[in-house]
Scaffold this active site. Structure first.
Site, PDB file in Angstrom:
ATOM      1  CB  THR A   8      62.875  27.379 -65.410  1.00  0.00           C
ATOM      2  OG1 THR A   8      63.288  28.522 -64.668  1.00  0.00           O
ATOM      3  CG2 THR A   8      63.130  26.137 -64.584  1.00  0.00           C
TER       4      THR A   8
ATOM      5  CB  SER B 268      68.115  34.632 -62.144  1.00  0.00           C
ATOM      6  OG  SER B 268      66.711  34.664 -62.027  1.00  0.00           O
TER       7      SER B 268
ATOM      8  CG  ASN C 118      57.724  30.228 -65.333  1.00  0.00           C
ATOM      9  OD1 ASN C 118      58.746  29.543 -65.379  1.00  0.00           O
ATOM     10  ND2 ASN C 118      57.633  31.377 -65.951  1.00  0.00           N
TER      11      ASN C 118
ATOM     12  CE  LYS D  60      63.272  28.420 -54.170  1.00  0.00           C
ATOM     13  NZ  LYS D  60      63.711  28.105 -55.537  1.00  0.00           N
TER      14      LYS D  60
HETATM   15  P1  NAD Z   1      53.990  27.786 -60.667  1.00  0.00           P
HETATM   16  O1  NAD Z   1      53.365  28.294 -59.449  1.00  0.00           O
HETATM   17  O2  NAD Z   1      54.042  28.663 -61.867  1.00  0.00           O
HETATM   18  O3  NAD Z   1      53.290  26.401 -61.097  1.00  0.00           O
HETATM   19  C1  NAD Z   1      53.178  25.316 -60.221  1.00  0.00           C
HETATM   20  C2  NAD Z   1      52.353  24.222 -60.876  1.00  0.00           C
HETATM   21  O4  NAD Z   1      52.346  23.090 -60.022  1.00  0.00           O
HETATM   22  C3  NAD Z   1      50.889  24.611 -61.099  1.00  0.00           C
HETATM   23  O5  NAD Z   1      50.465  24.058 -62.327  1.00  0.00           O
HETATM   24  C4  NAD Z   1      50.186  23.937 -59.933  1.00  0.00           C
HETATM   25  O6  NAD Z   1      48.815  23.663 -60.181  1.00  0.00           O
HETATM   26  C5  NAD Z   1      50.994  22.658 -59.828  1.00  0.00           C
HETATM   27  N1  NAD Z   1      50.865  22.024 -58.522  1.00  0.00           N
HETATM   28  C6  NAD Z   1      50.964  22.604 -57.300  1.00  0.00           C
HETATM   29  N2  NAD Z   1      50.744  21.685 -56.336  1.00  0.00           N
HETATM   30  C7  NAD Z   1      50.528  20.511 -56.963  1.00  0.00           C
HETATM   31  C8  NAD Z   1      50.233  19.196 -56.511  1.00  0.00           C
HETATM   32  N3  NAD Z   1      50.145  18.909 -55.205  1.00  0.00           N
HETATM   33  N4  NAD Z   1      50.060  18.225 -57.441  1.00  0.00           N
HETATM   34  C9  NAD Z   1      50.140  18.507 -58.763  1.00  0.00           C
HETATM   35  N5  NAD Z   1      50.413  19.724 -59.250  1.00  0.00           N
HETATM   36  C10 NAD Z   1      50.595  20.725 -58.357  1.00  0.00           C
HETATM   37  O7  NAD Z   1      55.466  27.336 -60.226  1.00  0.00           O
HETATM   38  P2  NAD Z   1      56.749  27.150 -61.145  1.00  0.00           P
HETATM   39  O8  NAD Z   1      57.535  28.402 -61.081  1.00  0.00           O
HETATM   40  O9  NAD Z   1      56.365  26.560 -62.444  1.00  0.00           O
HETATM   41  O10 NAD Z   1      57.568  26.087 -60.279  1.00  0.00           O
HETATM   42  C11 NAD Z   1      57.340  24.679 -60.406  1.00  0.00           C
HETATM   43  C12 NAD Z   1      58.535  23.922 -59.835  1.00  0.00           C
HETATM   44  O11 NAD Z   1      59.726  24.332 -60.531  1.00  0.00           O
HETATM   45  C13 NAD Z   1      58.825  24.219 -58.357  1.00  0.00           C
HETATM   46  O12 NAD Z   1      59.359  23.056 -57.763  1.00  0.00           O
HETATM   47  C14 NAD Z   1      59.908  25.296 -58.408  1.00  0.00           C
HETATM   48  O13 NAD Z   1      60.710  25.341 -57.251  1.00  0.00           O
HETATM   49  C15 NAD Z   1      60.701  24.791 -59.615  1.00  0.00           C
HETATM   50  N6  NAD Z   1      61.530  25.828 -60.244  1.00  0.00           N
HETATM   51  C16 NAD Z   1      60.991  26.994 -60.690  1.00  0.00           C
HETATM   52  C17 NAD Z   1      61.812  27.931 -61.310  1.00  0.00           C
HETATM   53  C18 NAD Z   1      61.269  29.190 -61.906  1.00  0.00           C
HETATM   54  O14 NAD Z   1      62.043  29.899 -62.570  1.00  0.00           O
HETATM   55  N7  NAD Z   1      60.010  29.516 -61.753  1.00  0.00           N
HETATM   56  C19 NAD Z   1      63.191  27.678 -61.434  1.00  0.00           C
HETATM   57  C20 NAD Z   1      63.708  26.469 -60.961  1.00  0.00           C
HETATM   58  C21 NAD Z   1      62.868  25.545 -60.372  1.00  0.00           C
END
Ligand code: NAD
Length: 435
Positions: free
Chosen positions: A202, A361, A233, A118
Site C-alpha cells: 500500500t 492482495s 503499516n 470489508k
Molecule cells: P495501522 O493500524 O497499521 O496504522 C494506523 C495508524 O493511524 C497508526 O499510526 C495510528 O496511531 C494512527 N491513528 C489512528 N487513529 C488516529 C487518529 N485519530 N489520529 C491520528 N492518527 C491516528 O493501519 P494501516 O493499515 O496503516 O491503515 C491506515 C489507513 O490506510 C486506514 O484508513 C486503512 O483503511 C487504509 N488502508 C490500509 C491498507 C493496508 O494494506 N493496510 C490498504 C488500503 C488502505
C-alpha cells in the site's frame, strides 16, 4: 466500573461522522454528472450483503465480553468480493458498508477481477492481551465463515490487523474446513502462502501515485517536503519509499502525538525506533507536533494515512501542500474537499492512492491459485504497472472531462462497473460511457 474495552465502545458516538452517507453522495453526484440513469445509483448505493455477528470471548480476568463484528460485501459482478478487516473502537456497520463500496471502486479502477468487501470488529486491540486478541480473531472468522471463501469473499489486513492476525484467521478457517485453503485470505505471512511485497504494497503504491502527481505538476521529488498522519503499516511504508526518493519528511503524527524536524526526520532511524516497540511521540531527536498543526505545515506533500474525516472544514484551510495523497480511506469530508478544490490542491483520491494493497492482495490470491510464487521484484514490477496505468487512466479522464481527480476516479470506477452490469444484462439500453 467500566473497563477500557467498555469505554472504547462508549466513545464511538463522540467522534462519529458517517462515511456511508459521504460515499453515497459521491456516487450519486458522479452518476448525475455523467448523465447515467439513476438505476445505476440504486444498484451501487447499498452492499449486496452485510453480516453482523456477536462474538462472546472469555477475557483473561474470567469475564465474558461480547464483541460486535461485521462483514460487508458490496457487489460481486466482477469477481469475489475482497477487502480488509479492521480492529478499531470506531468500527460500525455504516463505516464497514462505506469501506466495501470504496473497495469495489478501487478494484474497478485498477481493473482487478474483484468486487468490494470489508469487515471489522468494534475493539481497541491495545486493551487486549495477545491471547485475547488471538481468541477474538479466530472467533470472528468462525462467525463469518458461511459467507467467505476464495471464490466468495476474501479478507485481508486493515487497521490494527497484521500478518500475524491473518495467520490466526487462516488457521481457524482451515481447521473448520478440514484442509488448507491459502486463497481464502491475503496478507498472510509469506511462509504460509503470503505474497512477497504485500506488507509494503500500500505504501509503495502511495509513493508511486505521488511520483506521478509530482510529474504532472513538474515537481521534483528529490528535495520536496512532506508531512504524514499515521505511522502504521501504510504510513511507515509510505515514509520509507518517499525517503528513498529523496523527499524530506518534516512532520509525522499518530493517535498518540507527533514529531517535527524542519531539516527532515531521519526515517530509517525512526523506523528502527518504532520496530523496537517505541511510540513515535517519544522519539528523542525531534520536536513535538500535534495532529492539528500537522495539516498546516509548510510542505509540498500532505499524506493522511490514518483514519476517516481528518481533512475537514477546520483543518483544510491551513493546508499549504500542493499535493494531498489520501493513503487512508475516506480521510476527507465533503467540506474539506471543497476547500481543497478552492485552493487548487492536486488531490490523489483514496480509491486510487491506496489501491496498491488490494492489487498485491490480488497477486497473492492469484499465486495461491497457481501454487506457484513470484519473486519480490516481479510483484513490485507488476504493482508499478497497475498503479501507473490506474493513475494515467484517471488523469486522462480528468483532462478530457475537466474534472477533479476525485470525480475522475469515481468516473473510472463507475464506468468499469457499468460495463459489467451491462454485460450481465442487469441494465439495458442505458447510456454507456466511452473509454
Ligand atoms: P495501522 O493500524 O497499521 O496504522 C494506523 C495508524 O493511524 C497508526 O499510526 C495510528 O496511531 C494512527 N491513528 C489512528 N487513529 C488516529 C487518529 N485519530 N489520529 C491520528 N492518527 C491516528 O493501519 P494501516 O493499515 O496503516 O491503515 C491506515 C489507513 O490506510 C486506514 O484508513 C486503512 O483503511 C487504509 N488502508 C490500509 C491498507 C493496508 O494494506 N493496510 C490498504 C488500503 C488502505
Amino acid at each position: 466500573m467500566k473497563s477500557n474495552i467498555d469505554k472504547a465502545e462508549a466513545d464511538i458516538t463522540t467522534h462519529y461522522k458517517n462515511p456511508y452517507e459521504i460515499v453515497q453522495e459521491l456516487l450519486q453526484e458522479s452518476i448525475q454528472t455523467l448523465g447515467l440513469n439513476e438505476n445505476i445509483y440504486h444498484i451501487l448505493k447499498k452492499p449486496m450483503r452485510v453480516l453482523e455477528v456477536s462474538i462472546p470471548i472469555r477475557l483473561d480476568n474470567g469475564r465474558i465480553h461480547n464483541f460486535t463484528g461485521y462483514r460487508s460485501q458490496h457487489l460481486d459482478i466482477l469477481g469475489p468480493t475482497k477487502g480488509g478487516i479492521r480492529f478499531h473502537p470506531d468500527v460500525n456497520m455504516d463505516e464497514v458498508k462505506a469501506l466495501s463500496i470504496w473497495m469495489s471502486l478501487k478494484s474497478a479502477i485498477l481493473d482487478l477481477p474483484l468486487g468490494g468487501g470489508k469487515g471489522g470488529i468494534i475493539v481497541d486491540p491495545s486493551a487486549l492481551s495477545k491471547r485475547e486478541l488471538e481468541t477474538l480473531s479466530r472467533a470472528y472468522i468462525e462467525k463469518i465463515t458461511p459467507i467467505i471463501g476464495p471464490q466468495k469473499d476474501i479478507p485481508a489486513p486493515d487497521m490494527n490487523t497484521s500478518p500475524e492476525v491473518m495467520g490466526w484467521m487462516i488457521d481457524e478457517y482451515d481447521k473448520l474446513r478440514g484442509y488448507n485453503i491459502p486463497g481464502m485470505l491475503t496478507g498472510k505471512p509469506v511462509i504460509i502462502g503470503g505474497s512477497q511485497g504485500r506488507l509494503a504494497a500500500t505504501g509503495r503504491g502511495v509513493a508511486i501515485t505521488i511520483q506521478e502527481a509530482a510529474n504532472v505538476l513538474g515537481m521534483e521529488m528529490n528535495g520536496a517536503t512532506a508531512a504524514l498522519q499515521g505511522f502504521g503499516n501504510v504510513g511507515s511504508m509510505t515514509a520509507k519509499f518517499l525517503h528513498d526518493l529523496g523527499v524530506k519528511i518534516t512532520g509525522i503524527t499518530n493517535a498518540h502525538g507527533g514529531i517535527f524536524d524542519q531539516d527532515g526526520l531521519d526515517i530509517p532511524d525512526l523506523l528502527e525506533f518504532v520496530k523496537k516497540g517505541n511510540r513515535i511521540h517519544t522519539y528523542p531527536k525531534a520536536a513535538p507536533l500535534t495532529n492539528e498543526d500537522l495539516f498546516g505545515l509548510p510542505v509540498d506533500i500532505l499524506i493522511p494515512a490514518a483514519v476517516e474525516n481528518q481533512i475537514t472544514k477546520n483543518t483544510a484551510p491551513a493546508i499549504q501542500a500542493k499535493i494531498v495523497a489520501e493513503a487512508a480511506n475516506g480521510p476527507t469530508t465533503p467540506q474539506g474537499d471543497e476547500i481543497m478544490e478552492q485552493k487548487d490542491i492536486f488531490v490523489i483520491p483514496d480509491i486510487l492512492c491506496n489501491a496498491g494493497g488490494v492489487t498485491v492482495s490480488y497477486f497473492e490470491w492469484v499465486q495461491n491459485a497457481m501454487n506457484y510464487y513470484w519473486k519480490e521484484e516481479e510483484v513490485n514490477q507488476k504493482l508499478t504497472e497497475k498503479m501507473t496505468a490506474g493513475f494515467q487512466q484517471v488523469l486522462a479522464i480528468r483532462e478530457q472531462k475537466q474534472m477533479r481527480m476525485r470525480q475522475a476516479a469515481y468516473t473510472a470506477g463507475i464506468r468499469h462497473i457499468v460495463k459489467a452490469l451491462h454485460a450481465r444484462g442487469w441494465i439495458e439500453n442505458e447510456k454507456m460511457l466511452e473509454g
